[in-house]
Design an enzyme around this catalytic site. Structure first.
Site, short mmCIF file in Angstrom:
data_model
loop_
_atom_site.label_atom_id
_atom_site.label_comp_id
_atom_site.label_asym_id
_atom_site.label_seq_id
_atom_site.Cartn_x
_atom_site.Cartn_y
_atom_site.Cartn_z
N GLN A 78 -41.31 11.45 -10.11
CA GLN A 78 -41.89 12.68 -10.68
C GLN A 78 -42.94 13.27 -9.72
O GLN A 78 -42.85 13.02 -8.53
CB GLN A 78 -42.48 12.44 -12.07
CG GLN A 78 -41.43 12.22 -13.17
CD GLN A 78 -40.99 10.77 -13.27
OE1 GLN A 78 -41.81 9.88 -13.30
NE2 GLN A 78 -39.71 10.55 -13.33
N GLY A 109 -34.63 11.17 -10.53
CA GLY A 109 -33.32 11.28 -9.91
C GLY A 109 -33.54 11.45 -8.43
O GLY A 109 -34.05 12.47 -8.00
N HIS A 110 -33.23 10.42 -7.66
CA HIS A 110 -33.45 10.51 -6.22
C HIS A 110 -32.11 10.64 -5.51
O HIS A 110 -31.23 9.83 -5.70
CB HIS A 110 -34.17 9.25 -5.73
CG HIS A 110 -35.58 9.15 -6.24
ND1 HIS A 110 -36.35 8.03 -6.10
CD2 HIS A 110 -36.34 10.05 -6.88
CE1 HIS A 110 -37.53 8.26 -6.65
NE2 HIS A 110 -37.54 9.47 -7.12
N ASP A 161 -39.05 16.42 -8.12
CA ASP A 161 -37.90 16.96 -7.38
C ASP A 161 -38.28 17.56 -6.03
O ASP A 161 -37.67 18.52 -5.57
CB ASP A 161 -37.17 18.04 -8.23
CG ASP A 161 -36.84 17.55 -9.61
OD1 ASP A 161 -36.36 16.42 -9.73
OD2 ASP A 161 -37.09 18.29 -10.59
N LYS A 210 -38.35 13.33 -2.67
CA LYS A 210 -38.94 12.01 -2.36
C LYS A 210 -37.88 11.00 -1.93
O LYS A 210 -38.14 10.14 -1.12
CB LYS A 210 -39.69 11.45 -3.59
CG LYS A 210 -40.93 12.28 -3.95
CD LYS A 210 -41.60 11.74 -5.19
CE LYS A 210 -40.82 11.95 -6.45
NZ LYS A 210 -40.61 13.34 -6.86
P1 IMP Z 1 -39.84 12.81 -19.69
O1 IMP Z 1 -40.40 12.14 -18.49
O2 IMP Z 1 -38.35 12.64 -19.83
O3 IMP Z 1 -40.59 12.45 -20.94
O4 IMP Z 1 -40.03 14.40 -19.52
C1 IMP Z 1 -41.30 15.01 -19.50
C2 IMP Z 1 -41.35 16.19 -18.53
O5 IMP Z 1 -41.26 15.71 -17.20
C3 IMP Z 1 -40.18 17.18 -18.69
O6 IMP Z 1 -40.65 18.47 -18.37
C4 IMP Z 1 -39.19 16.73 -17.65
O7 IMP Z 1 -38.33 17.76 -17.22
C5 IMP Z 1 -40.14 16.30 -16.54
N1 IMP Z 1 -39.57 15.28 -15.66
C6 IMP Z 1 -39.43 13.97 -15.92
N2 IMP Z 1 -38.91 13.33 -14.86
C7 IMP Z 1 -38.73 14.24 -13.91
C8 IMP Z 1 -38.27 14.17 -12.56
O8 IMP Z 1 -37.93 13.11 -12.01
N3 IMP Z 1 -38.26 15.36 -11.88
C9 IMP Z 1 -38.68 16.51 -12.43
N4 IMP Z 1 -39.13 16.62 -13.67
C10 IMP Z 1 -39.16 15.50 -14.42
#
Ligand code: IMP
Length: 420
Positions: free
Chosen positions: A221, A40-41, A13, A16
């Site tokens: 991420q 989420g972009h 977040d 990007k």
């Molecule tokens: P997962 O990727 O859904 O398995 O989540 C694993 C961890 O990564 C959690 O703490 C999510 O909140 C975090 N996470 C996954 N994708 C994002 C992103 O795009 N932005 C911020 N945090 C993320």
């Protein structure tokens, strides 16, 4: 420079989407290499705000975009996102046959595991990302090439469905509200719709690079959510760091490239896990509200804290950063005194890089340098026009990290960008 990598340096977040959109204007190809619709972009063009989860941000610039082998694809989401923008932008998209598919049992397993973990939950996005990558490694996955081939898809679903149903019902006591026939019907239809997008992305990207074209690698991420180098187990299941692009696409090492690390002027994190500079109370609320720090994917409020140079020094090394894009410094406008963490103090010693085992810093205290607050005007076009206090804040970060801030974003719009 023909190859440019855009990577998150913190916990995701960082902004990007906007930076990729900015660079996409000059790119020939924009490629995603990992993650899925957990991302989420947000991109703001004129008066419209677009939120993408799976589609590479470059599509809005009408660019050719690719989804590489390392991406976990939820075809339900992909078809939906394509529909949303198809009337406004030409969909010029290629999907690698090797990319893995998120199946309904992945979502169900994600939810069941999180609830079984109770207080120790990771706080995943619930999009089935972890279980999908797990199946990839366990060789129990379904790939894009099978999704688009009805017969193969049927075989794979028949093989995997009973096993997944058993795990969900007998181990997790979860209610399974999908059927083998129902999944096949839905997914074979999605496969038919997506078939025209099948293309070997490894070959496409390699050829583009060979021909000297500008390729933009769009990370999702952030560095500290990397499955190996993040704050494990509070991480995602892929490799957001720049190196992840090579295995996530299937390209060889490059002689020349740029790695732009996206740094938010403060730090945020969604979900569980260590956060040394985390703030609470009124100041945290103020930054969260002003910065609209609520998850693009899940809507969850993000945890917020001061800029952490310990994390960033480590991100510089892990990604080989050549430049920084600083986002959202304007969110700090009006705060009288700003803090930047320069080190962690652990048992009388200063730690300047983030350790492999985060437990080692659990009881450490951040060492802060204090800066005078600033007010950045949203339409500032030139670095020299920034208030001296903002220049001091940015200059200190550059000096400590040894990497120049090449972009400073002064607001969400494309036009609100300073290029140096
Ligand atoms: P997962 O990727 O859904 O398995 O989540 C694993 C961890 O990564 C959690 O703490 C999510 O909140 C975090 N996470 C996954 N994708 C994002 C992103 O795009 N932005 C911020 N945090 C993320």
């Amino acid at each position: 420079m023909p190859a440019k990598f855009i990577v998150g340096t913190q916990f995701g977040d960082e902004g990007k989407g906007k930076t990729t959109d900015f660079f996409a204007e000059k790119a020939d190809l924009v490629v995603r290499y990992q993650g899925g619709n957990n991302a989420g972009h947000t991109v703001v063009v004129g008066d419209r705000t677009y939120k993408f989860h799976l589609l590479p941000s470059g599509l809005l610039q009408g660019k050719k975009c690719c989804i590489g082998a390392g991406v976990a694809i939820d075809p339900r989401v992909l078809v939906d996102e394509i529909k949303q923008i198809e009337s406004e932008a030409k969909i010029n998209l290629a999907i690698d046959p090797r990319a893995h598919i998120i199946m309904p049992w992945h979502n169900a397993l994600d939810a069941a595991r999180e609830s079984a973990k109770g207080k120790k939950k990771i706080g995943t996005t619930g999009r089935g990302i972890g279980p999908c990558y797990e199946d990839r490694a366990a060789r129990n996955g379904i790939r894009f090439v099978e999704l688009v081939n009805g017969e193969k898809l049927k075989e794979r679903i028949a093989e995997l469905f009973p096993l997944k149903k058993k795990i969900l019902e007998e181990i997790y006591g979860a209610k399974v509200d999908f059927t083998e026939e129902g999944i096949f019907k839905q997914y074979s239809e999605l496969g038919k719709q997506l078939l025209p997008l099948l293309s070997d992305v490894s070959i496409e990207v390699s050829n583009a690079l060979k021909a000297g074209k500008e390729v933009l690698f769009e990370g999702a991420q952030g560095t500290f959510l990397d499955n190996d180098f993040g704050t494990y187990p509070f991480v995602t299941s892929s490799h957001p760091i720049a190196g992840g692009a090579f295995t996530g696409i299937g390209i060889g090492l490059l002689k020349e490239f740029e790695v732009i690390g996206i740094v938010k002027a403060y730090t945020t994190r969604v979900g569980s896990g260590i956060f040394p500079t985390e703030l609470e109370g009124k100041l945290a609320d103020r930054i969260r509200e002003t910065g609209k720090e609520f998850g693009t994917t899940t809507g969850r409020p993000r945890r917020v804290g001061w800029l952490d140079l310990v994390l960033l020094r480590t991100a510089v090394r892990l990604n080989g950063l050549t430049g920084i894009a600083l986002t959202k410094p304007d969110v700090l406008n009006g705060i009288e005194e700003l803090k930047v963490c320069t080190a962690y103090e652990c048992n009388g010693k200063e730690m300047k890089e983030f350790p492999a085992d985060w437990h080692a810093v659990e009881n450490c205290k951040p060492v802060y340098k204090t800066f005078k607050g600033f007010n950045i005007a949203p339409e500032t076009k030139d670095f020299d026009e920034l208030p001296q206090e903002a220049k001091d804040y940015i200059g200190f970060m550059e000096e400590e990290l040894g990497v120049p801030a090449k972009i400073i974003s002064t607001g969400p719009k494309r036009s609100q960008t300073i290029l140096r």
